[in-house]
Every structure is written in structure tokens, then in C-alpha cells.
Design an enzyme around this catalytic site. Structure first.
Site, mmCIF file in Angstrom:
data_model
loop_
_atom_site.group_PDB
_atom_site.id
_atom_site.type_symbol
_atom_site.label_atom_id
_atom_site.label_comp_id
_atom_site.label_asym_id
_atom_site.label_seq_id
_atom_site.Cartn_x
_atom_site.Cartn_y
_atom_site.Cartn_z
ATOM 1 N N ASP A 183 -6.656 1.300 7.752
ATOM 2 C CA ASP A 183 -4.869 1.991 7.994
ATOM 3 C C ASP A 183 -5.296 3.523 8.417
ATOM 4 O OD1 ASP A 183 -5.199 3.456 6.138
ATOM 5 O OD2 ASP A 183 -4.147 2.319 4.360
ATOM 6 N N ASP A 207 0.751 -1.028 -0.018
ATOM 7 C CA ASP A 207 -0.190 0.142 -0.113
ATOM 8 C C ASP A 207 0.595 1.497 0.402
ATOM 9 O OD1 ASP A 207 -2.115 -1.486 0.305
ATOM 10 O OD2 ASP A 207 -2.300 -1.249 2.296
ATOM 11 N N ARG A 265 -3.451 -5.170 7.855
ATOM 12 C CA ARG A 265 -4.416 -4.723 8.207
ATOM 13 C C ARG A 265 -5.141 -5.080 8.886
ATOM 14 N NH1 ARG A 265 -6.332 -1.303 3.178
ATOM 15 N NH2 ARG A 265 -5.307 -2.947 1.751
ATOM 16 N N TYR A 314 7.395 -8.642 8.246
ATOM 17 C CA TYR A 314 6.615 -7.029 8.929
ATOM 18 C C TYR A 314 6.935 -6.611 9.693
ATOM 19 C CZ TYR A 314 4.101 -7.806 4.946
ATOM 20 O OH TYR A 314 3.552 -8.330 3.662
#
Length: 302
Positions: free
Chosen positions: A80, A38, A178, A66
Site C-alpha cells: 500500500d 488497515d 492490497r 470496496y
């Protein structure tokens, strides 16, 4: 030039923006990324150039790592920090860290997720975010992902009426971090959203190997830029080295007898085929109904 370019994706650019910029820098149309990030997300974005575009799917399939931050007490339309606030619950005290650690541990293993409306998943030929931008919410297919590990890596910090903490995640492809942040909130009985995300590993490629676009431009100018060769990018797959006579058949996409070392290989396994000079010629797999090896992808053609 051909190979894999390891980009440290900046915030504010889509993955497609990064590919477009790469095409301009390298003056080529043959470029493609190996997994969407994103716009707000930073970190590891492998981009395949030239003949390496043929191996995108084999790099996309890899697991990812991540570091993320979840904010508790606020949920947004996009899940988000960039989205409109849709729910808010004031926190009067800091959530218990031991409870958070316990619920994170309980999320390891297979997990069912429903992709967010603001995502690139296609339903009936359209991307979900196209429906979302029109104010439409439609039924989305759930998917099963795998959480290899997840752990809290910071203290829980109070921020006025909300709280946040960071966690490290190692997961299968297709995992929406997310949505995972929202799920964490749901387990705590709180609205939540992902307030920060960086991809630190994509398959075998780590953040320390990646370059910013400024570094890439400088190394192109200095003629010191090195792309990851196809053979190196595929070294996570089993390898079969063949002689020159067989190599000519492989270049033409020939079906071959299954080599002895791979007779017990899984039918879904992919085997890289190299000539004696070290060039990766193709990726083979077992034939589903015959005792033979067939090409899944021919990479080198005379």
C-alpha cells in the site's frame, strides 16, 4: 447498551483503536469489531457491543464491497501507499484501458492469494507483520477467495512516471485488496500497489448507515443514538419462531428435533431461533450425525 454500532472508520486508526475508543465511549469491556481494516483504510466497520459480541463471527463471514485505487509503476513492501518503495518502473505511456478492463473481468470467480507479510495473519502463533518488522520473510499459506465482481470506475490517470485508476470490488471475506492491486500490476507486467481504499459495504451494512466518532459522541450526548439490534443484524440468516415452552429449552442449550421447514437445510447452515416476543435466543445448526438441531451459539440466558 447492546447491538451493532456502525462506525465510519477514519484513516490513521487501527480497527483495535476503534474498538478501544468505543469501549471508553460506552463504558464497557464487551466490544469487538467484525473485520480488520488497515490504518490507512476508511469506511464501514461494524462494532458489536454487549451481548452482540456473541454474533461477531456471523457478521465477519459476510461479503465486502470496496472502492480502491491501484497505482502502476511502483511497488512497496506493504503493498500500500504507506510502505517503502521496493521497485519502480517508469511508464512512458498510459496503459490501455480496454486491456485493463479485460484482465479485471478475468479475475472474477475463485482466486488464490498469498497474504502479504505486513498482515495480521498468524503463522506459528505470530502475526506476519511481527516477522516482517524483524526483516524476516517466511512461507505463508495461500488462501482461496471469491471475487463476485470487479470493475474499473475511473479513467487511467498518468502521474509523472506512474499511472493510477480506481475500481469497485465485491468479494468474499479474507480478500486482501492490497494483494489484488499487486496482482493487477503483475498481469500488466508492472510493479503496483494499492494507493487508496474505502470499504463501502460489509454484509448488509452500507457506508450511508455509518457514523463518524464525532457523530457518535454527539448522539450519545443527545441520547439519540440507535444501535442495530441483534435480531436486525442477523436478518440475513433463516428464522425460526418458537413457542415459550420450547424457548426455555433453547435458553438452556437443548438439542431439538429438526423442524420441518429446515429438514433439507445445508448442514453448514445457521438458523436463528426467536421467541414469540421477537427476541433472538440462539443460533442453531443441524447435528452432523443425528437427525437433530443443536445450538451453535446461545445468545439469551435467563
Amino acid at each position: 447498551m447492546e447491538g451493532v454500532l456502525l462506525v465510519n472508520k477514519p484513516a490513521g486508526m487501527t480497527s483495535h483503536d476503534c474498538v478501544f475508543k468505543t469501549r471508553k465511549l460506552f463504558k464497557t469491556k464487551k466490544a469487538g469489531h467484525t473485520g480488520t481494516l488497515d490504518p490507512d483504510v476508511t469506511g464501514v466497520l461494524p462494532i458489536c457491543l454487549g451481548r452482540a459480541t456473541k454474533i461477531v463471527e456471523y457478521l465477519t463471514a459476510s461479503s465486502k464491497t470496496y472502492e480502491a485505487e491501484v497505482t502502476l509503476g511502483i511497488s512497496t513492501a506493504t503493498e500500500d501507499a504507506s510502505g517503502e518503495i521496493i521497485d519502480q518502473q517508469e511508464l512512458s505511456e498510459k496503459p490501455d484501458e480496454s486491456i485493463i478492463d479485460e484482465l479485471l473481468a478475468g479475475m472474477e470467480g475463485e482466486l488464490t492469494q498469498t497474504p502479504p507479510m505486513y498482515s495480521a495473519v498468524k503463522v506459528n502463533g505470530k502475526k506476519l507483520y511481527e516477522y516482517a518488522r524483524k526483516g524476516m520473510e517466511i512461507e505463508r499459506p495461500s488462501r482461496t477467495v471469491k471475487i463476485h465482481s470487479i470493475e474499473r470506475i475511473s479513467s487511467v490517470v498518468m502521474r509523472e512516471t506512474s499511472a493510477s485508476f480506481k475500481f469497485r470490488l465485491h468479494c468474499s471475506k479474507g480478500t486482501y485488496v492490497r494483494t489484488l492491486a499487486v496482482m493487477i500490476g503483475e498481469k500488466l507486467g508492472l510493479p503496483a500497489h494499492m494507493s487508496y481504499l474505502i470499504r463501502t459495504q460489509s454484509g448488509q451494512f452500507s457506508l450511508s448507515q455509518c457514523m463518524t466518532f464525532e457523530q457518535i459522541e454527539q448522539r450519545l450526548a443527545d441520547e439519540t443514538l440507535r444501535l442495530i439490534p441483534i435480531s436486525e443484524a442477523l436478518n440475513h440468516l433463516p428464522k425460526w419462531v418458537i413457542n415459550d415452552t420450547l424457548a426455555e429449552k433453547v435458553k438452556n442449550g437443548a438439542v431439538l428435533p429438526v423442524p420441518e421447514p429446515f429438514k433439507d437445510a445445508d448442514p453448514d447452515a445457521r438458523i436463528t431461533v426467536y421467541d414469540e416476543q421477537g427476541t433472538c435466543l440462539a443460533i442453531y445448526q443441524k447435528h452432523p450425525s443425528k437427525p437433530s438441531f443443536k445450538p451453535a451459539k446461545v445468545l439469551f440466558i435467563d
